[in-house]
Design a protein around this motif. Structure first.
Motif, PDB file in Angstrom:
ATOM      1  N   ASP A  22     -58.267   1.597  10.412  1.00  0.00           N
ATOM      2  CA  ASP A  22     -57.894   3.048   9.386  1.00  0.00           C
ATOM      3  C   ASP A  22     -58.397   4.318   9.799  1.00  0.00           C
ATOM      4  O   ASP A  22     -57.859   5.294   9.547  1.00  0.00           O
ATOM      5  CB  ASP A  22     -58.451   2.842   7.982  1.00  0.00           C
ATOM      6  CG  ASP A  22     -57.732   1.531   7.234  1.00  0.00           C
ATOM      7  OD1 ASP A  22     -56.873   0.957   8.196  1.00  0.00           O
ATOM      8  OD2 ASP A  22     -57.948   1.382   5.933  1.00  0.00           O
ATOM      9  N   VAL A  23     -59.631   4.644  10.308  1.00  0.00           N
ATOM     10  CA  VAL A  23     -59.980   5.973  10.977  1.00  0.00           C
ATOM     11  C   VAL A  23     -59.872   5.979  12.353  1.00  0.00           C
ATOM     12  O   VAL A  23     -59.245   7.044  12.909  1.00  0.00           O
ATOM     13  CB  VAL A  23     -61.624   6.000  10.651  1.00  0.00           C
ATOM     14  CG1 VAL A  23     -62.008   7.194  11.221  1.00  0.00           C
ATOM     15  CG2 VAL A  23     -61.805   5.799   9.219  1.00  0.00           C
ATOM     16  N   ILE A  24     -60.204   4.837  13.262  1.00  0.00           N
ATOM     17  CA  ILE A  24     -59.975   4.920  14.780  1.00  0.00           C
ATOM     18  C   ILE A  24     -58.522   4.493  15.156  1.00  0.00           C
ATOM     19  O   ILE A  24     -58.020   4.897  16.021  1.00  0.00           O
ATOM     20  CB  ILE A  24     -60.929   4.515  15.329  1.00  0.00           C
ATOM     21  CG1 ILE A  24     -62.347   4.970  14.772  1.00  0.00           C
ATOM     22  CG2 ILE A  24     -60.942   4.208  16.865  1.00  0.00           C
ATOM     23  CD1 ILE A  24     -63.652   4.101  15.526  1.00  0.00           C
ATOM     24  N   GLY A  25     -58.170   3.834  14.459  1.00  0.00           N
ATOM     25  CA  GLY A  25     -56.862   3.163  14.844  1.00  0.00           C
ATOM     26  C   GLY A  25     -56.804   2.025  15.969  1.00  0.00           C
ATOM     27  O   GLY A  25     -55.851   2.044  16.900  1.00  0.00           O
ATOM     28  N   GLN A  26     -57.742   1.143  15.832  1.00  0.00           N
ATOM     29  CA  GLN A  26     -57.845   0.111  16.907  1.00  0.00           C
ATOM     30  C   GLN A  26     -57.951  -1.302  16.268  1.00  0.00           C
ATOM     31  O   GLN A  26     -58.207  -1.187  14.841  1.00  0.00           O
ATOM     32  CB  GLN A  26     -59.192   0.213  17.543  1.00  0.00           C
ATOM     33  CG  GLN A  26     -58.842   1.635  18.783  1.00  0.00           C
ATOM     34  CD  GLN A  26     -59.832   1.699  19.700  1.00  0.00           C
ATOM     35  OE1 GLN A  26     -60.021   2.494  20.451  1.00  0.00           O
ATOM     36  NE2 GLN A  26     -60.831   0.394  19.757  1.00  0.00           N
ATOM     37  N   VAL A  27     -57.923  -2.330  16.744  1.00  0.00           N
ATOM     38  CA  VAL A  27     -58.202  -3.721  16.199  1.00  0.00           C
ATOM     39  C   VAL A  27     -59.555  -4.078  16.853  1.00  0.00           C
ATOM     40  O   VAL A  27     -59.686  -4.218  17.967  1.00  0.00           O
ATOM     41  CB  VAL A  27     -57.092  -4.469  16.407  1.00  0.00           C
ATOM     42  CG1 VAL A  27     -57.463  -6.041  15.875  1.00  0.00           C
ATOM     43  CG2 VAL A  27     -55.812  -3.999  16.119  1.00  0.00           C
ATOM     44  N   ALA A  28     -60.468  -4.819  16.138  1.00  0.00           N
ATOM     45  CA  ALA A  28     -61.788  -5.190  16.308  1.00  0.00           C
ATOM     46  C   ALA A  28     -61.539  -6.579  17.222  1.00  0.00           C
ATOM     47  O   ALA A  28     -60.640  -7.379  17.068  1.00  0.00           O
ATOM     48  CB  ALA A  28     -62.605  -5.800  15.258  1.00  0.00           C
ATOM     49  N   GLN A  29     -62.093  -6.562  18.460  1.00  0.00           N
ATOM     50  CA  GLN A  29     -62.417  -7.695  19.256  1.00  0.00           C
ATOM     51  C   GLN A  29     -62.914  -8.924  18.800  1.00  0.00           C
ATOM     52  O   GLN A  29     -62.730  -9.983  18.760  1.00  0.00           O
ATOM     53  CB  GLN A  29     -62.605  -7.454  20.535  1.00  0.00           C
ATOM     54  CG  GLN A  29     -61.907  -6.322  21.384  1.00  0.00           C
ATOM     55  CD  GLN A  29     -62.381  -6.162  22.594  1.00  0.00           C
ATOM     56  OE1 GLN A  29     -63.152  -6.786  23.362  1.00  0.00           O
ATOM     57  NE2 GLN A  29     -62.088  -4.901  23.195  1.00  0.00           N
ATOM     58  N   SER A  30     -64.069  -8.463  17.925  1.00  0.00           N
ATOM     59  CA  SER A  30     -65.046  -9.605  17.236  1.00  0.00           C
ATOM     60  C   SER A  30     -64.582  -9.622  15.915  1.00  0.00           C
ATOM     61  O   SER A  30     -64.570  -8.792  15.096  1.00  0.00           O
ATOM     62  CB  SER A  30     -66.498  -9.249  17.503  1.00  0.00           C
ATOM     63  OG  SER A  30     -66.739  -8.793  18.707  1.00  0.00           O
ATOM     64  N   PRO A  31     -64.246 -10.952  15.402  1.00  0.00           N
ATOM     65  CA  PRO A  31     -63.856 -11.263  14.154  1.00  0.00           C
ATOM     66  C   PRO A  31     -65.004 -10.954  13.139  1.00  0.00           C
ATOM     67  O   PRO A  31     -66.040 -11.444  13.793  1.00  0.00           O
ATOM     68  CB  PRO A  31     -63.313 -12.430  14.139  1.00  0.00           C
ATOM     69  CG  PRO A  31     -64.001 -13.394  15.386  1.00  0.00           C
ATOM     70  CD  PRO A  31     -64.154 -12.224  16.588  1.00  0.00           C
ATOM     71  N   ILE A  32     -65.064 -10.469  12.128  1.00  0.00           N
ATOM     72  CA  ILE A  32     -66.117 -10.394  11.228  1.00  0.00           C
ATOM     73  C   ILE A  32     -66.030 -11.191   9.793  1.00  0.00           C
ATOM     74  O   ILE A  32     -64.856 -11.647   9.471  1.00  0.00           O
ATOM     75  CB  ILE A  32     -66.194  -8.734  10.577  1.00  0.00           C
ATOM     76  CG1 ILE A  32     -67.556  -8.305  10.024  1.00  0.00           C
ATOM     77  CG2 ILE A  32     -64.941  -8.458   9.786  1.00  0.00           C
ATOM     78  CD1 ILE A  32     -67.418  -7.099   9.780  1.00  0.00           C
ATOM     79  N   ARG A  33     -67.319 -11.404   9.399  1.00  0.00           N
ATOM     80  CA  ARG A  33     -67.035 -12.405   8.273  1.00  0.00           C
ATOM     81  C   ARG A  33     -68.040 -11.849   7.386  1.00  0.00           C
ATOM     82  O   ARG A  33     -69.249 -11.640   7.620  1.00  0.00           O
ATOM     83  CB  ARG A  33     -67.709 -13.955   8.702  1.00  0.00           C
ATOM     84  CG  ARG A  33     -67.743 -14.853   7.388  1.00  0.00           C
ATOM     85  CD  ARG A  33     -68.191 -16.227   7.949  1.00  0.00           C
ATOM     86  NE  ARG A  33     -68.074 -17.364   7.100  1.00  0.00           N
ATOM     87  CZ  ARG A  33     -68.442 -18.606   7.089  1.00  0.00           C
ATOM     88  NH1 ARG A  33     -68.661 -19.199   8.442  1.00  0.00           N
ATOM     89  NH2 ARG A  33     -68.255 -19.295   6.262  1.00  0.00           N
ATOM     90  N   LEU A  34     -67.562 -11.556   6.149  1.00  0.00           N
ATOM     91  CA  LEU A  34     -68.247 -10.792   5.149  1.00  0.00           C
ATOM     92  C   LEU A  34     -69.016 -12.111   4.091  1.00  0.00           C
ATOM     93  O   LEU A  34     -68.231 -12.951   3.563  1.00  0.00           O
ATOM     94  CB  LEU A  34     -67.432  -9.909   4.346  1.00  0.00           C
ATOM     95  CG  LEU A  34     -66.531  -8.733   4.892  1.00  0.00           C
ATOM     96  CD1 LEU A  34     -66.090  -7.934   3.749  1.00  0.00           C
ATOM     97  CD2 LEU A  34     -67.800  -7.883   5.564  1.00  0.00           C
ATOM     98  N   VAL A  35     -70.215 -11.918   4.286  1.00  0.00           N
ATOM     99  CA  VAL A  35     -71.129 -12.788   3.407  1.00  0.00           C
ATOM    100  C   VAL A  35     -71.723 -12.067   2.389  1.00  0.00           C
ATOM    101  O   VAL A  35     -72.468 -11.137   2.671  1.00  0.00           O
ATOM    102  CB  VAL A  35     -71.989 -13.679   4.199  1.00  0.00           C
ATOM    103  CG1 VAL A  35     -72.809 -14.572   3.317  1.00  0.00           C
ATOM    104  CG2 VAL A  35     -71.230 -14.394   5.384  1.00  0.00           C
TER     105      VAL A  35
END
Length: 500
Positions: free
Chosen positions: A219-232
């Motif tokens: 939303d700020v930079i306009g890119q997609v993360a390469q590393s998937p994130i998991r919220l714990v």
């Protein structure tokens, strides 16, 4: 802000963002850090407050992470002896869970992986004879006692920011980065402070948004993360003190999770943590009734006197942004960190931080600067391992002596207040108290020993702007404040902000 162009801009005022800002500023870079709320207002103030190697991570074969974390315990003890100190943990043997020999092997590795010099090693405990067995059910007869450390997590973040600022960094709280775009060889950042919007430029951008790291990217930079994130999600409860000795307990649970019961703020016991996947907005995270029941049940499985929900005096939750390694259970997801560098030819570099734990924040910052070093020719070498944080320039076991010196210089302080000030500010406590010769010189009192002079100090030197900042992050005096006292502090701070 004193400048419009920076060498390095950091988005995120948690422990990783402030750690990177501190490291970079100490190497001579012009650094800007922006945080949308207060420092440590997210995950970094919602931890179990432990500096530990992660004993259970040995089962997941995370040997490098455990070794690095174990070594960091004593680095932090030496650099911040006012806010970090050793603890001894009692691990009762539960006959139906991990076997005795497995615990012993794990603790042998724990004792020897990290180059331990200060902390004592593991010992076996006969719970039928040792005082630490008194609060436990009689069916638990054997235990191990081992070493780890405690840290005031939110103050650790603030002190990193304070050190960074002392080395030239600009720390901007309540400042939202609403857009970041590459313009030629720089990042152009659009910052919003209240209703005002202005722009700055930076040669390199670090995304240390914690649970919001993916949001910042998209939303700020306009890119997609390469590393998937998991919220714990991790949740904790605080109850009145459950036992009188100074040791902590680490309890094994049938689902292979573990739970800590830790002496906390003199009169309380901290119990945590849960590990559950989380899919909501990190800003809305809160403990559920199910999590409360889980923690109460986990501790009551071991204690002679079960504890009930009515005994809870405070509860808090946080969301850890972990790398998604495909683990089926949240508690098995790696706590290691991932640094994702995006540096297109001719474009300004972007470094995004995923995962990590408070114990290894300093090593993460060093690793981040190593990744960024090619963009700053002649960058000085790492320096933070031997550098004290503000107020921490005394021996790792020197807090009692420092407290005695403070009490001798300011005899009007109560013993509890002198101890709290040393544990909060270290050698800077005398600077905060200044030339005060009696209690009246500290101004009005708000409750639990908090005075006008201390509040003013926190606002001037530690970016505090609200009663919540002071009562729950710069301190934990919120545990002792009544609602009326909290309201009075809020009114006073609001009046000072208006008059200022």
């Amino acid at each position: 802000m004193t400048r419009d162009v920076f060498d390095l801009a950091v988005i995120g005022g948690g422990v990783n963002g402030c750690g990177i800002a501190r490291d970079a500023a100490g190497r001579g870079l012009n650094v800007l850090l922006v945080e949308q709320g207060d420092l440590a207002s997210g995950t970094s103030s919602a931890s179990t407050k432990l500096i530990h190697g992660g004993l259970r991570y040995l089962e997941l074969y995370e040997f490098r992470l455990v070794r690095e974390a174990l070594a960091e315990r004593e680095v932090l003890l030496r650099s911040a002896p006012h806010i970090a100190w050793p603890l001894r943990f009692v691990l009762p043997h539960h006959a139906g869970l991990r076997p005795w020999w497995m615990l012993r092997l794990g603790l042998f590795l724990y004792d020897h992986l990290g180059g331990r010099r200060i902390l004592p090693g593991t010992r076996s405990v006969d719970l039928r004879r040792d005082p630490v067995g008194a609060p436990l059910q009689p069916r638990y007869t054997r235990a191990f006692e081992y070493s780890d450390c405690w840290v005031d997590d939110a103050r650790l973040v603030v002190l990193c920011a304070k050190d960074a600022a002392g080395r030239g960094a600009e720390i901007c709280t309540r400042t939202r980065c609403v857009a970041a775009r590459r313009v030629e060889r720089h990042w152009r950042l659009t910052l919003q402070v209240g209703g005002a919007v202005h722009e700055v430029a930076a040669r390199v951008l670090v995304n240390a948004g914690g649970p919001w790291v993916s949001h910042v990217l998209t939303d700020v930079i306009g890119q997609v993360a390469q590393s998937p994130i998991r919220l714990v999600k991790g949740s904790h409860i605080v109850v009145r003190r459950l036992f009188q000795h100074d040791r902590c307990y680490m309890f094994q649970n049938a689902d292979r999770r573990i739970c800590f019961a830790i002496p906390y703020e003199d009169d309380f016991t901290l119990i945590g943590t849960t590990d559950e996947d989380y899919t909501g907005d990190p800003a809305d995270v809160a403990i559920t009734e199910g999590e409360e029941a889980y923690l109460l049940g986990a501790v009551s499985e071991y204690l002679r006197r079960p504890i009930a929900g009515a005994e809870i005096v405070w509860r808090y939750s946080g969301v850890r942004p972990l790398q998604d390694d495909g683990s089926s259970k949240a508690q098995d997801a790696t706590r290691d960190y991932v640094l994702e560098l995006d540096a297109p030819d001719g474009g300004a570099p972007l470094l995004s931080v995923f995962g990590g734990k408070i114990t290894t924040f300093r090593r993460l910052a060093e690793a981040a600067m190593t990744r960024l070093a090619p963009f700053f020719p002649g960058l000085p070498r790492a320096w933070t391992a031997g550098a004290p944080l503000p107020g921490g320039d005394f021996s790792w076991n020197g807090a009692p002596g420092l407290r005695a010196e403070l009490w001798d210089r300011y005899p009007f302080l109560s013993e509890r207040m002198a101890a709290r000030l040393v544990r909060s500010y270290g050698t800077l406590a005398a600077e905060m108290l200044g030339d005060a010769r009696d209690r009246e010189a500290l101004g009005c009192g708000f409750g639990a020993g908090l005075t006008e002079r201390e509040v003013d100090w926190l606002c001037r030197t530690e970016w505090a702007r609200s009663a919540e900042d002071i009562l729950w992050r710069r301190s934990k005096l919120g545990l002792r404040f009544s609602s009326a006292e909290t309201a009075r502090l809020s009114r006073w701070m609001n009046s000072m902000a208006v008059s200022g």
